[in-house]
Design a protein around this motif. Structure first.
Motif, PDB file in Angstrom:
ATOM      1  N   ASP A  32       0.836  -1.209   0.000  1.00 33.81           N
ATOM      2  CA  ASP A  32       0.000   0.000   0.000  1.00 33.81           C
ATOM      3  C   ASP A  32       0.867   1.254   0.000  1.00 33.81           C
ATOM      4  O   ASP A  32       0.539   2.252  -0.672  1.00 33.81           O
ATOM      5  N   ASP A  33       1.968   1.216   0.739  1.00 34.29           N
ATOM      6  CA  ASP A  33       2.880   2.365   0.738  1.00 34.29           C
ATOM      7  C   ASP A  33       3.509   2.558  -0.641  1.00 34.29           C
ATOM      8  O   ASP A  33       3.698   3.696  -1.099  1.00 34.29           O
ATOM      9  N   PHE A  34       3.873   1.447  -1.297  1.00 29.47           N
ATOM     10  CA  PHE A  34       4.448   1.548  -2.642  1.00 29.47           C
ATOM     11  C   PHE A  34       3.422   2.147  -3.606  1.00 29.47           C
ATOM     12  O   PHE A  34       3.763   3.004  -4.437  1.00 29.47           O
ATOM     13  N   ASN A  35       2.171   1.711  -3.489  1.00 23.32           N
ATOM     14  CA  ASN A  35       1.112   2.289  -4.312  1.00 23.32           C
ATOM     15  C   ASN A  35       0.953   3.781  -4.019  1.00 23.32           C
ATOM     16  O   ASN A  35       0.746   4.593  -4.940  1.00 23.32           O
ATOM     17  N   ALA A  36       1.053   4.134  -2.737  1.00 25.26           N
ATOM     18  CA  ALA A  36       0.926   5.543  -2.355  1.00 25.26           C
ATOM     19  C   ALA A  36       2.067   6.368  -2.928  1.00 25.26           C
ATOM     20  O   ALA A  36       1.871   7.534  -3.310  1.00 25.26           O
ATOM     21  N   LEU A  37       3.262   5.772  -3.012  1.00 21.32           N
ATOM     22  CA  LEU A  37       4.382   6.486  -3.623  1.00 21.32           C
ATOM     23  C   LEU A  37       4.094   6.765  -5.090  1.00 21.32           C
ATOM     24  O   LEU A  37       4.394   7.863  -5.589  1.00 21.32           O
ATOM     25  N   GLY A  38       3.497   5.805  -5.783  1.00 16.79           N
ATOM     26  CA  GLY A  38       3.111   6.038  -7.178  1.00 16.79           C
ATOM     27  C   GLY A  38       2.112   7.170  -7.300  1.00 16.79           C
ATOM     28  O   GLY A  38       2.216   8.024  -8.188  1.00 16.79           O
ATOM     29  N   THR A  39       1.144   7.217  -6.394  1.00 14.82           N
ATOM     30  CA  THR A  39       0.156   8.299  -6.396  1.00 14.82           C
ATOM     31  C   THR A  39       0.819   9.633  -6.085  1.00 14.82           C
ATOM     32  O   THR A  39       0.524  10.663  -6.712  1.00 14.82           O
ATOM     33  N   PHE A  40       1.743   9.625  -5.125  1.00 17.62           N
ATOM     34  CA  PHE A  40       2.448  10.839  -4.726  1.00 17.62           C
ATOM     35  C   PHE A  40       3.256  11.408  -5.893  1.00 17.62           C
ATOM     36  O   PHE A  40       3.252  12.624  -6.133  1.00 17.62           O
ATOM     37  N   VAL A  41       3.937  10.548  -6.631  1.00 17.10           N
ATOM     38  CA  VAL A  41       4.720  10.987  -7.792  1.00 17.10           C
ATOM     39  C   VAL A  41       3.836  11.707  -8.804  1.00 17.10           C
ATOM     40  O   VAL A  41       4.273  12.646  -9.476  1.00 17.10           O
ATOM     41  N   ASP A  42       2.585  11.283  -8.888  1.00 18.36           N
ATOM     42  CA  ASP A  42       1.677  11.829  -9.892  1.00 18.36           C
ATOM     43  C   ASP A  42       0.859  13.018  -9.393  1.00 18.36           C
ATOM     44  O   ASP A  42      -0.006  13.520 -10.090  1.00 18.36           O
ATOM     45  N   THR A  43       1.140  13.505  -8.179  1.00 20.68           N
ATOM     46  CA  THR A  43       0.359  14.619  -7.644  1.00 20.68           C
ATOM     47  C   THR A  43       0.854  15.985  -8.109  1.00 20.68           C
ATOM     48  O   THR A  43       0.074  16.940  -8.193  1.00 20.68           O
ATOM     49  N   ALA A  44       2.160  16.086  -8.395  1.00 16.62           N
ATOM     50  CA  ALA A  44       2.725  17.383  -8.775  1.00 16.62           C
ATOM     51  C   ALA A  44       4.019  17.163  -9.537  1.00 16.62           C
ATOM     52  O   ALA A  44       4.636  16.107  -9.452  1.00 16.62           O
ATOM     53  N   ASP A  45       4.443  18.170 -10.270  1.00 18.25           N
ATOM     54  CA  ASP A  45       5.650  18.055 -11.080  1.00 18.25           C
ATOM     55  C   ASP A  45       6.888  17.892 -10.189  1.00 18.25           C
ATOM     56  O   ASP A  45       7.090  18.651  -9.228  1.00 18.25           O
ATOM     57  N   SER A  46       7.697  16.890 -10.515  1.00 21.72           N
ATOM     58  CA  SER A  46       9.000  16.680  -9.865  1.00 21.72           C
ATOM     59  C   SER A  46       8.915  16.646  -8.346  1.00 21.72           C
ATOM     60  O   SER A  46       9.827  17.081  -7.638  1.00 21.72           O
ATOM     61  N   VAL A  47       7.817  16.099  -7.829  1.00 22.15           N
ATOM     62  CA  VAL A  47       7.538  16.203  -6.399  1.00 22.15           C
ATOM     63  C   VAL A  47       8.542  15.419  -5.540  1.00 22.15           C
ATOM     64  O   VAL A  47       8.795  15.786  -4.376  1.00 22.15           O
ATOM     65  N   THR A  48       9.136  14.360  -6.071  1.00 13.95           N
ATOM     66  CA  THR A  48      10.061  13.555  -5.244  1.00 13.95           C
ATOM     67  C   THR A  48      11.505  14.025  -5.325  1.00 13.95           C
ATOM     68  O   THR A  48      12.379  13.447  -4.675  1.00 13.95           O
ATOM     69  N   SER A  49      11.784  15.068  -6.102  1.00 15.77           N
ATOM     70  CA  SER A  49      13.150  15.562  -6.224  1.00 15.77           C
ATOM     71  C   SER A  49      13.691  15.971  -4.854  1.00 15.77           C
ATOM     72  O   SER A  49      13.040  16.716  -4.108  1.00 15.77           O
ATOM     73  N   GLY A  50      14.863  15.456  -4.501  1.00 14.20           N
ATOM     74  CA  GLY A  50      15.481  15.800  -3.235  1.00 14.20           C
ATOM     75  C   GLY A  50      14.957  15.015  -2.047  1.00 14.20           C
ATOM     76  O   GLY A  50      15.383  15.251  -0.912  1.00 14.20           O
ATOM     77  N   MET A  51      14.064  14.052  -2.269  1.00 11.35           N
ATOM     78  CA  MET A  51      13.483  13.278  -1.177  1.00 11.35           C
ATOM     79  C   MET A  51      14.038  11.853  -1.193  1.00 11.35           C
ATOM     80  O   MET A  51      14.399  11.325  -2.244  1.00 11.35           O
ATOM     81  N   ARG A  52      14.091  11.243  -0.024  1.00 10.88           N
ATOM     82  CA  ARG A  52      14.620   9.880   0.100  1.00 10.88           C
ATOM     83  C   ARG A  52      13.558   8.962   0.689  1.00 10.88           C
ATOM     84  O   ARG A  52      12.936   9.286   1.708  1.00 10.88           O
ATOM     85  N   PHE A  53      13.376   7.820   0.023  1.00 16.70           N
ATOM     86  CA  PHE A  53      12.416   6.813   0.464  1.00 16.70           C
ATOM     87  C   PHE A  53      13.178   5.530   0.766  1.00 16.70           C
ATOM     88  O   PHE A  53      14.111   5.167   0.048  1.00 16.70           O
ATOM     89  N   LYS A  54      12.763   4.846   1.837  1.00 23.83           N
ATOM     90  CA  LYS A  54      13.512   3.682   2.302  1.00 23.83           C
ATOM     91  C   LYS A  54      12.566   2.499   2.478  1.00 23.83           C
ATOM     92  O   LYS A  54      11.547   2.608   3.174  1.00 23.83           O
ATOM     93  N   LEU A  55      12.905   1.384   1.851  1.00 20.48           N
ATOM     94  CA  LEU A  55      12.103   0.179   1.958  1.00 20.48           C
ATOM     95  C   LEU A  55      12.371  -0.480   3.310  1.00 20.48           C
ATOM     96  O   LEU A  55      13.506  -0.846   3.620  1.00 20.48           O
ATOM     97  N   MET A  56      11.319  -0.668   4.101  1.00 17.54           N
ATOM     98  CA  MET A  56      11.484  -1.166   5.465  1.00 17.54           C
ATOM     99  C   MET A  56      11.253  -2.673   5.584  1.00 17.54           C
ATOM    100  O   MET A  56      11.683  -3.286   6.556  1.00 17.54           O
ATOM    101  N   ASN A  57      10.550  -3.263   4.605  1.00 14.46           N
ATOM    102  CA  ASN A  57      10.241  -4.686   4.630  1.00 14.46           C
ATOM    103  C   ASN A  57      10.314  -5.251   3.212  1.00 14.46           C
ATOM    104  O   ASN A  57      10.246  -4.510   2.228  1.00 14.46           O
ATOM    105  N   ASP A  58      10.424  -6.571   3.114  1.00 14.39           N
ATOM    106  CA  ASP A  58      10.216  -7.232   1.830  1.00 14.39           C
ATOM    107  C   ASP A  58       8.737  -7.077   1.466  1.00 14.39           C
ATOM    108  O   ASP A  58       7.861  -7.377   2.292  1.00 14.39           O
ATOM    109  N   ILE A  59       8.441  -6.630   0.248  1.00 16.16           N
ATOM    110  CA  ILE A  59       7.045  -6.442  -0.139  1.00 16.16           C
ATOM    111  C   ILE A  59       6.807  -6.978  -1.553  1.00 16.16           C
ATOM    112  O   ILE A  59       7.740  -7.129  -2.343  1.00 16.16           O
ATOM    113  N   GLU A  60       5.551  -7.255  -1.863  1.00 14.90           N
ATOM    114  CA  GLU A  60       5.125  -7.650  -3.199  1.00 14.90           C
ATOM    115  C   GLU A  60       4.329  -6.511  -3.819  1.00 14.90           C
ATOM    116  O   GLU A  60       3.496  -5.893  -3.153  1.00 14.90           O
TER     117      GLU A  60
END
Length: 266
Positions: A32-60
């Motif tokens: 669900d968090d990975f899906n939310a990251l996809g939604t977040f990327v699509d909310t505004a132009d270049s929104v993830t620039s300068g941000m760091r995301f860290k995978l906390m668990n093995d996920i599918e």
């Protein structure tokens, strides 16, 4: 009233914020968090620039991140934290650009293992990638491994890591170690299509189209000497032959010169 909400405030609402020795990050703990990251990327132009995301668990995951190659692409740092992203991506006859990160620009992906399957029924050019479908700008991969499957007998023109490169790519300490490949090697490439890459200590166990990197094995060869390489906690072995050694050396009182020659297989 009219409110302006910062991207950091939105990210804190969507993800668990954390702190480590490198600074602040936003945790990805579930599909669900990975899906939310996809939604977040699509909310505004270049929104993830300068941000760091860290995978906390093995996920599918069954979804992809990025909806266009420019403004709505992933542009931050994705730290896999040594965890595994297991894919179940299925494309139809007309679908191109299958990858967990469909579009990236000036991104960094590191410490990530990608497993699972990308399945295509497209006839001809798929431009699918084990990590990224289309990369632009200056994108970096560090300590990453692809161990999944690329399936689709009618699909060609894909990349083990990147389906198509429109900028420059830097790979360091990465390995392409696929479980299975049925996609065509025609116009494909082991790490990325369209060149302009720098590979440092990068390896493959199975070539995919254009050969890039150095061949290694999952198992040590008992007949030859092997160099052990560790990527994301898994051992790989590069075969080498050593020559220039004698069974014995006569001691005359002078220093004995031993000059072995190590030759690695390509």
């Amino acid at each position: 009233p009219f409110y302006i909400i910062s991207k950091e405030a939105v990210a804190e609402y969507l993800f668990q914020k954390g702190q480590d020795e490198e600074g602040e990050f936003y945790g990805i703990s579930s599909s669900d968090d990975f899906n939310a990251l996809g939604t977040f990327v699509d909310t505004a132009d270049s929104v993830t620039s300068g941000m760091r995301f860290k995978l906390m668990n093995d996920i599918e995951v069954t979804t992809m991140i990025g909806t266009n190659e420019d403004t709505r692409s992933f542009q931050g740092t994705f730290d896999g934290n040594g965890k595994t992203l297991t894919l179940n991506l299925n494309g139809g006859d007309n679908d191109q650009f299958l990858a967990p990160f469909r579009y990236v620009k000036d991104a960094t992906i590191r410490n990530l293992i990608v497993a699972g399957t990308i399945t295509s029924t497209r006839y001809g050019d798929g431009t699918h990638g084990g990590f990224v479908a289309l990369s632009s700008g200056e994108t970096t991969f560090e300590n990453c491994a692809f161990t999944g499957s690329l399936l689709g007998e009618t699909t060609n023109s894909c990349g083990g890591f990147v389906g198509w490169n429109k900028g420059s790519l830097t790979f360091t300490d990465c390995v392409f170690d696929p479980a299975q490949i049925t996609m065509s090697s025609k116009y494909s490439a082991t790490f990325n299509r369209n060149g302009n890459n720098t590979l440092t200590r990068c390896y493959y166990t199975t070539p995919f189209g254009e050969v890039q990197g150095v061949r290694v094995s999952d198992n040590a060869n008992s007949v030859h000497t092997n160099e052990q390489i560790v990527i994301d906690g898994k051992n790989y072995y590069r075969t080498c032959d050593i020559s220039g050694l004698s069974m014995g050396y006569k001691y005359t009182g002078a220093p004995i010169a031993v000059t072995p020659v190590v030759q690695f297989t390509s």
